[in-house]
Write a protein that holds these residues in place. Structure first.
Motif, PDB file in Angstrom:
ATOM      1  N   ILE A  88       0.836  -1.208   0.000  1.00  0.00           N
ATOM      2  CA  ILE A  88       0.000   0.000   0.000  1.00  0.00           C
ATOM      3  C   ILE A  88       0.866   1.251   0.000  1.00  0.00           C
ATOM      4  N   THR A  89       2.034   1.196   0.651  1.00  0.00           N
ATOM      5  CA  THR A  89       2.934   2.354   0.631  1.00  0.00           C
ATOM      6  C   THR A  89       3.463   2.595  -0.774  1.00  0.00           C
ATOM      7  N   THR A  90       3.814   1.515  -1.462  1.00  0.00           N
ATOM      8  CA  THR A  90       4.256   1.648  -2.857  1.00  0.00           C
ATOM      9  C   THR A  90       3.154   2.237  -3.724  1.00  0.00           C
ATOM     10  N   GLU A  91       1.948   1.748  -3.549  1.00  0.00           N
ATOM     11  CA  GLU A  91       0.833   2.216  -4.368  1.00  0.00           C
ATOM     12  C   GLU A  91       0.559   3.698  -4.163  1.00  0.00           C
ATOM     13  N   LEU A  92       0.596   4.142  -2.903  1.00  0.00           N
ATOM     14  CA  LEU A  92       0.159   5.501  -2.576  1.00  0.00           C
ATOM     15  C   LEU A  92       1.290   6.500  -2.425  1.00  0.00           C
ATOM     16  N   LEU A  93       2.527   6.054  -2.507  1.00  0.00           N
ATOM     17  CA  LEU A  93       3.658   6.944  -2.245  1.00  0.00           C
ATOM     18  C   LEU A  93       3.631   8.233  -3.068  1.00  0.00           C
ATOM     19  N   PRO A  94       3.257   8.197  -4.349  1.00  0.00           N
ATOM     20  CA  PRO A  94       3.259   9.464  -5.101  1.00  0.00           C
ATOM     21  C   PRO A  94       2.232  10.487  -4.622  1.00  0.00           C
ATOM     22  N   VAL A  95       1.191  10.030  -3.914  1.00  0.00           N
ATOM     23  CA  VAL A  95       0.088  10.928  -3.561  1.00  0.00           C
ATOM     24  C   VAL A  95       0.576  12.144  -2.784  1.00  0.00           C
ATOM     25  N   THR A 119      -2.616  -2.101   5.475  1.00  0.00           N
ATOM     26  CA  THR A 119      -3.099  -0.966   4.685  1.00  0.00           C
ATOM     27  C   THR A 119      -3.101   0.294   5.535  1.00  0.00           C
ATOM     28  N   SER A 120      -3.644   0.183   6.756  1.00  0.00           N
ATOM     29  CA  SER A 120      -3.668   1.346   7.641  1.00  0.00           C
ATOM     30  C   SER A 120      -2.266   1.750   8.072  1.00  0.00           C
ATOM     31  N   LEU A 121      -1.382   0.766   8.278  1.00  0.00           N
ATOM     32  CA  LEU A 121       0.004   1.102   8.598  1.00  0.00           C
ATOM     33  C   LEU A 121       0.651   1.881   7.459  1.00  0.00           C
ATOM     34  N   GLY A 122       0.274   1.528   6.225  1.00  0.00           N
ATOM     35  CA  GLY A 122       0.772   2.294   5.086  1.00  0.00           C
ATOM     36  C   GLY A 122       0.313   3.732   5.135  1.00  0.00           C
ATOM     37  N   PHE A 123      -0.979   3.914   5.499  1.00  0.00           N
ATOM     38  CA  PHE A 123      -1.506   5.264   5.655  1.00  0.00           C
ATOM     39  C   PHE A 123      -0.865   5.977   6.842  1.00  0.00           C
ATOM     40  N   VAL A 124      -0.740   5.255   7.980  1.00  0.00           N
ATOM     41  CA  VAL A 124      -0.279   5.870   9.221  1.00  0.00           C
ATOM     42  C   VAL A 124       1.217   6.177   9.198  1.00  0.00           C
ATOM     43  N   LEU A 125       2.016   5.223   8.722  1.00  0.00           N
ATOM     44  CA  LEU A 125       3.467   5.360   8.777  1.00  0.00           C
ATOM     45  C   LEU A 125       4.106   5.530   7.406  1.00  0.00           C
ATOM     46  N   GLY A 126       3.776   4.625   6.475  1.00  0.00           N
ATOM     47  CA  GLY A 126       4.473   4.584   5.192  1.00  0.00           C
ATOM     48  C   GLY A 126       4.377   5.876   4.400  1.00  0.00           C
ATOM     49  N   VAL A 127       3.154   6.226   4.004  1.00  0.00           N
ATOM     50  CA  VAL A 127       2.970   7.412   3.160  1.00  0.00           C
ATOM     51  C   VAL A 127       3.357   8.700   3.885  1.00  0.00           C
ATOM     52  N   PRO A 128       2.921   8.916   5.150  1.00  0.00           N
ATOM     53  CA  PRO A 128       3.312  10.160   5.832  1.00  0.00           C
ATOM     54  C   PRO A 128       4.823  10.301   6.016  1.00  0.00           C
ATOM     55  N   LEU A 129       5.496   9.224   6.450  1.00  0.00           N
ATOM     56  CA  LEU A 129       6.938   9.319   6.655  1.00  0.00           C
ATOM     57  C   LEU A 129       7.667   9.537   5.335  1.00  0.00           C
ATOM     58  N   ALA A 189      12.818   9.099  -0.820  1.00  0.00           N
ATOM     59  CA  ALA A 189      11.670   8.379  -0.266  1.00  0.00           C
ATOM     60  C   ALA A 189      11.437   7.063  -1.007  1.00  0.00           C
ATOM     61  N   PHE A 190      11.481   7.108  -2.331  1.00  0.00           N
ATOM     62  CA  PHE A 190      11.311   5.881  -3.113  1.00  0.00           C
ATOM     63  C   PHE A 190      12.482   4.925  -2.879  1.00  0.00           C
ATOM     64  N   GLY A 191      13.692   5.471  -2.762  1.00  0.00           N
ATOM     65  CA  GLY A 191      14.857   4.632  -2.508  1.00  0.00           C
ATOM     66  C   GLY A 191      14.773   3.914  -1.171  1.00  0.00           C
ATOM     67  N   ALA A 192      14.274   4.598  -0.150  1.00  0.00           N
ATOM     68  CA  ALA A 192      14.119   3.968   1.161  1.00  0.00           C
ATOM     69  C   ALA A 192      13.165   2.785   1.094  1.00  0.00           C
ATOM     70  N   VAL A 204       2.522  18.512   5.207  1.00  0.00           N
ATOM     71  CA  VAL A 204       1.585  17.515   4.670  1.00  0.00           C
ATOM     72  C   VAL A 204       1.863  16.125   5.245  1.00  0.00           C
ATOM     73  N   GLY A 205       3.141  15.762   5.355  1.00  0.00           N
ATOM     74  CA  GLY A 205       3.485  14.449   5.895  1.00  0.00           C
ATOM     75  C   GLY A 205       2.965  14.261   7.306  1.00  0.00           C
ATOM     76  N   SER A 206       3.099  15.278   8.139  1.00  0.00           N
ATOM     77  CA  SER A 206       2.631  15.181   9.524  1.00  0.00           C
ATOM     78  C   SER A 206       1.109  15.051   9.577  1.00  0.00           C
ATOM     79  N   VAL A 207       0.421  15.795   8.721  1.00  0.00           N
ATOM     80  CA  VAL A 207      -1.044  15.712   8.700  1.00  0.00           C
ATOM     81  C   VAL A 207      -1.492  14.338   8.212  1.00  0.00           C
TER      82      VAL A 207
END
Length: 405
Positions: free
Chosen positions: A26-33, A146-156, A169-172, A245-248
């Protein structure tokens, strides 16, 4: 003798591996958002055009999910899952190193191919690790990734992208996916592939209610992503600066965890009520966003309610698809995977048109209207969305544990 209510250790470790894998997916899918503004500036394309990196990914999933799942039905599940994780690593590596917008799209397409298989495999895998009466709970556990991706992956990742560049970010995520390949190979028990005929069972999908589940799934994801694809711009409209944005998104992802917990409590007891409440809250949250324009607190509360409810949605819909009994669990996972990504692709494309024409403020209204349609379909589709689950339709398969000693 009462049925056990706990999950044994070997299965728990397997579910943990699946949950972590879902997090990477889910982090891979949503990372560009959260990184669309930075990426659009570097490649000198409009932000609405940059949203196509979401569309390319989703279209690959939509087109290939059923085909690849059927073609690989008899292959070892564990090996196939590891292959999808390698695909995610390759996808993110290409994007991180991409010299042009076209190469970014190619990298995202590779990720979409991996994703086309991933969620059908992982959904079926969960059903084979636990007894029948705990399948809903197992799916909720796996989809907590999925929620972990929202909570940690995409925001971080968004925060990293804002601080040191979106490529980092993509490299990490490449490194995380590589580590997870190793961890999953150790933690996840092996299970058998499907041995029955998909075609015979698939002929009954329309009679079983699977069509209704597919319709609700595609419309719900359409409504969600028509707005969420451009969440960074929605937050900017409310006065949130790009660096914040990341923190929000971290806070919004935390709201999704509460939704997931609610799904875990209801999915094996009151699945129809839980889904109706989930979609209704999503619609109301979206509809409230334009009404709170000018108020940062009001907008964040509205977006928070929307994201909280969305955290519950996948568990209800995947479990409903499996419980129709029309197809095997991996095909049911492929159906929900394909239709959700069809909705994501449609949301990104339609959202781009609305963004370019009416501006970002029009996105939540369209999303709310689409979610209202989902509510209506759930209401009239009692066969697909029952008040209590049909446990006899929850096949689990046979688990093969590694020999010790």
């Amino acid at each position: 003798m009462s049925a056990p209510t706990t999950i044994r250790l070997s299965s728990a470790l397997g579910l943990a591996a699946l949950t972590l894998s879902t997090f990477v997916a889910i982090t891979t899918e949503l990372l560009p958002v959260g990184l669309l503004p930075q990426m659009s500036r570097e490649f000198n394309v409009p932000e609405s055009t940059m949203g196509l990196v979401v569309t390319v990914y989703a279209l690959a999933v939509t087109i290939l999910s059923l085909l690849l799942t059927t073609f690989t039905a008899r292959l070892p599940r564990k090996r196939l899952l590891l292959l999808t994780l390698v695909g995610y690593a390759v996808s993110n590596l290409l994007v991180a190193l991409a010299p042009t917008f076209v190469v970014v799209c190619i990298g995202r397409g590779i990720g979409g191919v991996a994703h086309a298989l991933f969620f059908s495999v992982v959904s079926a895998y969960a059903t084979k690790l636990v007894p029948k009466h705990l399948v809903g709970r197992a799916i909720a556990i796996v989809y907590s990734g999925t929620s972990l991706g929202f909570v940690l992956g995409v925001p971080l990742a968004t925060s990293v992208g804002s601080a040191v560049g979106w490529r980092v970010a993509f490299g990490a995520l490449v490194g995380i996916a590589a580590l997870l390949v190793v961890a999953t190979s150790v933690m996840l028990p092996s299970v058998s592939g499907e041995t029955d005929s998909h075609s015979a069972r698939f002929r009954a999908w329309r009679r079983s209610g699977l069509l209704a589940v597919a319709v609700v799934n595609v419309v719900l994801f359409f409504g969600h992503y028509v707005a969420y694809t451009y969440i960074a711009s929605l937050l900017a409209l409310a006065g949130v600066e790009e660096q914040a944005v990341g923190s929000v998104l971290l806070l919004l992802g935390g709201a999704g965890i509460f939704g997931l917990v609610g799904a875990g409590l209801l999915v094996d007891r009151r699945p129809r009520l839980g889904l109706l409440v989930t979609v209704a809250v999503m619609a109301l949250g979206l509809a409230a966003i334009p009404l709170t324009s000018g108020s940062l607190v009001g907008t964040l509360i509205a977006i928070g309610a929307w994201c909280l409810a969305f955290g519950a949605a996948p568990s209800f819909l995947v479990t409903a698809a499996i419980r129709t009994g029309a197809v095997s669990p991996d095909i049911a996972g492929a159906v929900t995977n394909a239709t959700s990504n069809l909705g994501i692709a449609a949301g990104a494309v339609v959202g781009a048109q609305i963004f370019a024409g009416a501006g970002v403020v029009g996105l939540p209204w369209v999303g709310a209207a689409l979610l209202a349609v989902s509510v209506l379909v759930v209401v009239v589709s009692g066969q697909a969305f029952t008040s209590k689950p049909h446990r006899e339709n929850l096949g689990t398969g046979v688990i093969t544990l590694p020999q010790v000693g």
